[in-house]
Motif scaffolding. Structure first.
Motif, short mmCIF file in Angstrom:
data_model
loop_
_atom_site.label_atom_id
_atom_site.label_comp_id
_atom_site.label_asym_id
_atom_site.label_seq_id
_atom_site.Cartn_x
_atom_site.Cartn_y
_atom_site.Cartn_z
N SER A 150 43.54 81.77 10.42
CA SER A 150 44.99 81.26 9.88
C SER A 150 46.08 82.11 9.94
CB SER A 150 44.83 80.47 8.47
OG SER A 150 44.45 81.34 7.65
N SER A 151 45.94 83.51 9.74
CA SER A 151 46.91 84.57 9.78
C SER A 151 47.45 84.83 11.36
CB SER A 151 46.40 85.78 9.21
OG SER A 151 45.47 86.26 9.88
N PHE A 196 52.02 82.45 30.77
CA PHE A 196 52.14 81.56 29.39
C PHE A 196 52.48 80.15 29.44
CE2 PHE A 196 53.31 80.84 25.09
CZ PHE A 196 54.52 79.94 25.14
N VAL A 197 51.82 79.46 28.86
CA VAL A 197 51.73 77.84 28.79
C VAL A 197 52.42 77.53 27.42
CG1 VAL A 197 50.13 75.82 28.94
CG2 VAL A 197 49.62 77.73 30.22
N ALA A 198 51.61 77.84 26.37
CA ALA A 198 52.14 77.31 25.02
C ALA A 198 51.74 78.24 23.80
CB ALA A 198 51.78 75.96 24.77
N ALA A 199 52.46 78.25 22.70
CA ALA A 199 52.06 78.94 21.46
C ALA A 199 52.26 78.27 20.48
CB ALA A 199 52.74 80.23 21.57
N ILE A 200 51.78 78.58 19.42
CA ILE A 200 51.92 77.87 18.01
C ILE A 200 51.64 78.91 16.77
CG2 ILE A 200 49.44 77.44 17.62
CD1 ILE A 200 50.21 74.72 16.51
N ARG A 222 54.66 67.49 28.47
CA ARG A 222 53.13 66.89 29.27
C ARG A 222 52.20 67.58 28.28
NH1 ARG A 222 51.52 68.44 33.97
NH2 ARG A 222 52.53 70.49 34.06
N PHE A 223 52.10 68.71 28.01
CA PHE A 223 51.31 69.43 27.02
C PHE A 223 51.66 69.33 25.63
CE2 PHE A 223 49.45 72.41 30.76
CZ PHE A 223 49.29 71.22 31.51
N THR A 224 50.48 69.50 24.68
CA THR A 224 50.88 69.64 23.38
C THR A 224 49.86 70.48 22.75
OG1 THR A 224 51.70 67.42 23.24
CG2 THR A 224 51.18 68.64 21.20
N ILE A 225 50.42 71.60 22.14
CA ILE A 225 49.63 72.60 21.47
C ILE A 225 49.53 72.34 19.94
CG2 ILE A 225 51.71 74.41 20.90
CD1 ILE A 225 49.31 76.37 21.45
N SER A 226 48.32 72.45 19.24
CA SER A 226 48.24 71.93 17.99
C SER A 226 46.93 72.85 17.30
CB SER A 226 47.60 70.74 17.68
OG SER A 226 46.56 70.17 18.33
N ARG A 227 47.03 72.95 16.24
CA ARG A 227 45.75 73.88 15.39
C ARG A 227 45.35 73.10 14.19
NH1 ARG A 227 48.24 79.53 14.74
NH2 ARG A 227 45.78 79.89 13.69
N ASP A 228 44.01 73.45 13.63
CA ASP A 228 43.50 72.92 12.53
C ASP A 228 42.80 74.42 11.98
OD1 ASP A 228 41.91 72.04 10.61
OD2 ASP A 228 41.17 70.24 11.76
N ASN A 229 43.51 74.96 10.90
CA ASN A 229 43.07 76.10 10.24
C ASN A 229 41.66 75.83 9.44
OD1 ASN A 229 45.19 77.54 11.66
ND2 ASN A 229 46.42 77.47 9.78
#
Length: 122
Positions: free
Chosen positions: A30-31, A47-51, A67-74
């Motif tokens: 998470s850091s 590069f494609v995507a960053a969060i 078209r693309f979506t980046i997401s995260r679940d810490n």
């Protein structure tokens, strides 16, 4: 130390969708800001995507924006890349990476996964 393992790649027809996952080991996930990159045969990794570490900020290459979506679940130590409206030119090995800034610059990422193949047929 962070270890990254991508999954979810495969063969899909143009116009289809895939969701890539990147599972991270280590308590410090998470850091880190996270990025997705791709490399097609004979081409440089791009590069494609960053969060950001919190998920509050996201960035996309122009070629995938919308078209693309980046997401995260810490809580699950996982970052995702939802890819819709896929095109043959999206065919590449996709890599996730962990870094401090979450930029488009490959050099700032400290840890990399082994990659997962995405093939889009026309």
């Amino acid at each position: 130390q962070v270890q990254l393992v991508e999954s979810g790649g495969g063969l899909v027809q143009a116009g289809g969708s895939l969701r890539l996952s990147c599972a991270a080991s280590g308590r410090t996930f998470s850091s880190y800001a996270m990025g997705w990159f791709r490399q097609a045969p004979g081409k440089e990794r791009e590069f494609v995507a960053a969060i950001s570490w919190s998920g509050g900020s996201t960035y996309y290459a122009d070629s995938v924006k919308g078209r693309f979506t980046i997401s995260r679940d810490n809580a699950k130590n996982t970052v995702y890349l939802q890819m819709n409206s896929l095109k043959p030119e999206d065919t590449a090995v996709y890599y996730c990476a962990a870094g401090q800034l979450g930029s488009y610059y490959l050099g700032e990422y400290d840890y990399w996964g082994q990659g997962t193949q995405v093939t889009v047929s026309s």
